[in-house]
Design a protein around this motif. Structure first.
Motif, mmCIF file in Angstrom:
data_model
loop_
_atom_site.group_PDB
_atom_site.id
_atom_site.type_symbol
_atom_site.label_atom_id
_atom_site.label_comp_id
_atom_site.label_asym_id
_atom_site.label_seq_id
_atom_site.Cartn_x
_atom_site.Cartn_y
_atom_site.Cartn_z
ATOM 1 N N TRP A 348 0.838 -1.199 0.000
ATOM 2 C CA TRP A 348 0.000 0.000 0.000
ATOM 3 C C TRP A 348 0.872 1.248 0.000
ATOM 4 C CZ3 TRP A 348 -5.366 -0.091 -0.082
ATOM 5 C CH2 TRP A 348 -5.965 -1.337 0.089
ATOM 6 N N ASN A 354 -4.886 13.640 -3.785
ATOM 7 C CA ASN A 354 -5.167 13.122 -5.121
ATOM 8 C C ASN A 354 -5.590 14.288 -6.002
ATOM 9 O OD1 ASN A 354 -5.945 10.246 -6.506
ATOM 10 N ND2 ASN A 354 -7.278 11.863 -7.269
ATOM 11 N N ASP A 379 -5.025 9.753 -0.227
ATOM 12 C CA ASP A 379 -5.208 8.759 -1.279
ATOM 13 C C ASP A 379 -4.453 7.478 -0.939
ATOM 14 O OD1 ASP A 379 -6.088 7.753 -3.706
ATOM 15 O OD2 ASP A 379 -4.352 8.498 -4.801
ATOM 16 N N GLU A 381 -3.536 3.746 -2.433
ATOM 17 C CA GLU A 381 -3.512 2.846 -3.586
ATOM 18 C C GLU A 381 -2.618 1.654 -3.249
ATOM 19 O OE1 GLU A 381 -5.404 3.142 -6.115
ATOM 20 O OE2 GLU A 381 -6.023 5.260 -6.078
ATOM 21 N N HIS A 382 -2.709 0.593 -4.052
ATOM 22 C CA HIS A 382 -1.881 -0.577 -3.756
ATOM 23 C C HIS A 382 -1.680 -1.432 -4.998
ATOM 24 C CE1 HIS A 382 -5.710 -2.740 -3.799
ATOM 25 N NE2 HIS A 382 -5.052 -3.883 -3.776
ATOM 26 N N SER A 400 -3.909 -2.162 -8.875
ATOM 27 C CA SER A 400 -5.145 -1.495 -8.456
ATOM 28 C C SER A 400 -5.334 -0.243 -9.295
ATOM 29 C CB SER A 400 -5.056 -1.136 -6.970
ATOM 30 O OG SER A 400 -6.179 -0.383 -6.567
ATOM 31 N N GLU A 401 -6.501 -0.138 -9.931
ATOM 32 C CA GLU A 401 -6.768 0.967 -10.845
ATOM 33 C C GLU A 401 -8.098 1.609 -10.476
ATOM 34 O OE1 GLU A 401 -6.666 -1.118 -14.518
ATOM 35 O OE2 GLU A 401 -4.553 -1.684 -14.290
ATOM 36 N N HIS A 402 -8.062 2.560 -9.550
ATOM 37 C CA HIS A 402 -9.250 3.271 -9.089
ATOM 38 C C HIS A 402 -10.241 2.286 -8.461
ATOM 39 C CE1 HIS A 402 -7.523 6.812 -10.837
ATOM 40 N NE2 HIS A 402 -7.489 6.264 -12.033
ATOM 41 N N SER A 425 2.800 4.547 -11.623
ATOM 42 C CA SER A 425 1.743 5.254 -10.904
ATOM 43 C C SER A 425 1.233 6.398 -11.774
ATOM 44 C CB SER A 425 2.290 5.805 -9.584
ATOM 45 O OG SER A 425 1.301 6.520 -8.879
ATOM 46 N N HIS A 430 -2.668 8.285 -9.159
ATOM 47 C CA HIS A 430 -1.860 7.266 -8.498
ATOM 48 C C HIS A 430 -2.347 5.833 -8.688
ATOM 49 C CE1 HIS A 430 -1.657 11.005 -5.837
ATOM 50 N NE2 HIS A 430 -0.559 11.014 -6.568
ATOM 51 N N ALA A 431 -3.191 5.586 -9.699
ATOM 52 C CA ALA A 431 -3.546 4.202 -10.020
ATOM 53 C C ALA A 431 -2.317 3.477 -10.552
ATOM 54 C CB ALA A 431 -4.665 4.180 -11.053
ATOM 55 N N SER A 432 -2.292 2.147 -10.427
ATOM 56 C CA SER A 432 -1.119 1.358 -10.801
ATOM 57 C C SER A 432 -1.333 0.687 -12.148
ATOM 58 C CB SER A 432 -0.850 0.286 -9.737
ATOM 59 O OG SER A 432 -0.583 0.890 -8.488
#
Length: 550
Positions: A348, A354, A379, A381-382, A400-402, A425, A430-432
């Motif tokens: 994480w 964000n 925010d 994300e992971h 992880s995308e939103h 990112s 910051h989605a992956s």
């Protein structure tokens, strides 16, 4: 080994490859290290109670089938190099044009099994022919009463397979399974991967790597094949703390932030120490938070009574929004997956802020940076590394995308050095993502939606070095969870803005020919684009205990 191709036609006018060019197997870029000593991790065998299982990745080609006008088909394989005393549950199938990348589990009765019940494994009574193309014949084992079949058998003619070809498992050693990804969809034949119906940290279903097939276009919710169940309460194949650290050292990704990123990550203590405030409903002023977050309310659920926010001073607010890359670290949660036969290492990352989204219409080369739409404080994300407990091999990575995400097989990852993958990112959000480029959230087909831009830069985090293990429940208290992890409320205030109105103004300036398409797609956008409650922390997410959302 087959090195040429020959195509024939079946009764439906479809094509199959008799002797396909055999795909090359995929290997990680570097050899696996010698893992630290432990109980059962990376020993090649896993006890499920009455059964002991092993993973087989060596296969020989049986045959393949390609539907007419399709770019690729499916190739079926028979597992080989099976350890002495072990038996298989079925054959393996995958797309013909992909690197050979799969496994099946083989099993034997546990050596210390003293049960007086029915034998845990038993040969089928016979086989039912499910489908054939003329040279590809797919058979389903017929299990004895009280047993379940776990896969299918493929032959190249109508001769029924030998009864010793596969085995069936006693019903109480199995769980129901369901279809997963589609491997092949043709007019007369469909093939899927399978997974347990219940997945997550506490679930016991063990996928055995075989496929499910049907002549119906729709699969049933409950299949007539099963997966195994791990009845060993010790989860002895899970890695110990030294092994976890060795895995992170070997596989820890490099996380790249976009060259134009404004809102970088920070550590949680840095966020607290630089003026983040805790607010309580009905109170006009916030409380300062110590670096450990010990004043935060612990446990319970997100009841809307508390939230965090940025410092009240405008200068401090702007400073904290930008984050602090030097302090940033990945917060690691280690948990069992697929009934304890795999380990999920969820990593994480926290960003204090964000940023707003960019709306794009690729056809018109139109990119509009929104004023506030998409902004929120706090925010989380992971991404998640899924590792085989049989040998410690990285199998896949979840990005992880939103509001969702995707599992990407290791064969499709980009590696920076050794076996360390790259995670990109997205700018502001910051989605992956697994590769550099532009990803559209909305309709990638029409090129209309929210734009996610990812690329390399000189700003990155090396997850193999900058991390903190914050939870590994199965280790029974070996890992001390930080106080802030128990904060189940919101990491930012409720955000409300008229994003819908802002987007509709944009639509009014678009050519009429695409205006209706855009209006339809906007209804599919995530609700957080128009306003949302502040995001909650990792432990409040459903994938903390459950499986990842795809």
């Amino acid at each position: 080994m087959f090195r040429f191709e020959c195509c024939c036609s079946d009764g439906d006018g479809e094509l199959y490859n008799l002797l396909p060019e055999e795909p090359k197997p995929f290997f990680l870029p570097s050899p696996l290290p010698q893992w630290p000593e432990g109980q059962g991790f990376a020993t090649g065998r896993i006890s499920l109670g009455e059964l002991e299982v092993s993973m087989v990745k060596d296969f020989e080609v049986i045959s393949s089938y390609t539907p007419k006008k399709a770019k690729t088909g499916i190739t079926f394989y028979k597992p080989v190099s099976i350890p002495d005393g072990f038996v298989t549950f079925g054959h393996y199938g995958q797309l013909t044009d992909q690197p050979l990348r799969g496994y099946v589990l083989v099993a034997r009765e546990a050596q210390n099994n003293e049960t007086t019940c029915l034998a845990p494994l038993k040969s089928p009574l016979g086989y039912e022919l499910i489908w054939n193309s003329g040279t590809v014949y797919v058979w389903q084992p017929i299990p004895p009463d009280g047993y379940c079949s776990l896969g299918f058998v493929v032959t190249i003619d109508e001769t029924e397979p030998d009864l010793e070809e596969v085995t069936c498992a006693r019903d109480d050693l199995t769980e129901n399974c369901q279809v997963d990804d589609v491997i092949l969809s043709a007019s007369s034949f469909q093939v899927w991967n399978t997974k347990a119906c219940k997945t997550g940290m506490f679930c016991k279903g063990v996928t055995v790597g075989t496929f499910f097939c049907s002549t119906d276009s729709d699969s049933n919710d409950e299949l007539d094949i099963c997966c195994l169940r791990n009845l060993n309460p010790d989860l002895e194949a899970m890695p110990n703390l030294d092994q976890i650290e060795a895995l992170i050292d070997h596989y820890g990704p490099t996380v790249y932030f976009h060259p134009d990123e404004v809102y970088l990550p920070s550590s949680v203590p840095w966020f607290f120490n630089n003026g983040a405030l805790l607010f309580k409903k009905g109170k006009s002023s916030g409380l300062s938070i110590d670096s450990n977050g010990s004043i935060l309310p612990q446990g319970g659920k997100n009841d809307g009574e508390f939230w965090l926010d940025l410092p009240e001073d405008a200068n401090d607010d702007s400073f904290v929004k930008q984050g602090n890359l030097e302090s940033a670290e990945l917060y690691v949660h280690v948990k069992p997956a697929l009934g304890g036969t795999f380990t999920d290492i969820a990593m994480w990352i926290f960003c204090p802020f964000n940023g707003p989204v960019t709306f794009t219409v690729e056809l018109l080369n139109l990119n509009i940076e929104m004023n506030r739409v998409g902004e929120h404080v706090g925010d989380w994300e992971h991404f998640t590394l899924r590792i085989s407990n049989f040998n410690g091999e990285l199998w896949s990575v979840y990005f992880s995308e939103h509001s969702g995400g995707e599992w990407v097989d290791a064969s499709n990852l980009e590696f920076i050095t050794g076996n360390k993958p790259i995670v990109y990112s997205s700018k502001c959000g910051h989605a992956s993502f697994p590769n550099a480029g532009t990803y559209i959230q909305g309709s990638s087909k029409f090129g209309i939606g929210v734009k996610n831009e990812v690329d390399k830069s000189d700003r990155f985090i090396d997850a193999s070095k900058q991390y903190q293990i914050i939870a590994a429940e199965y280790l029974g208290g070996v890992v001390t969870e930080p106080d802030w992890l128990q904060y189940m409320r919101e990491w930012g205030p409720t955000v409300l803005y008229d994003g819908r109105s802002e987007l509709e103004k944009i639509i009014s300036h678009l050519p009429f020919i695409i205006r209706l398409t855009v209006e339809t797609l906007i209804d599919l956008f995530p609700v957080e684009l128009y306003g949302e409650e502040g995001p909650t922390g990792p432990k409040e997410k459903d994938n903390w205990y459950g499986d990842e959302r795809c």
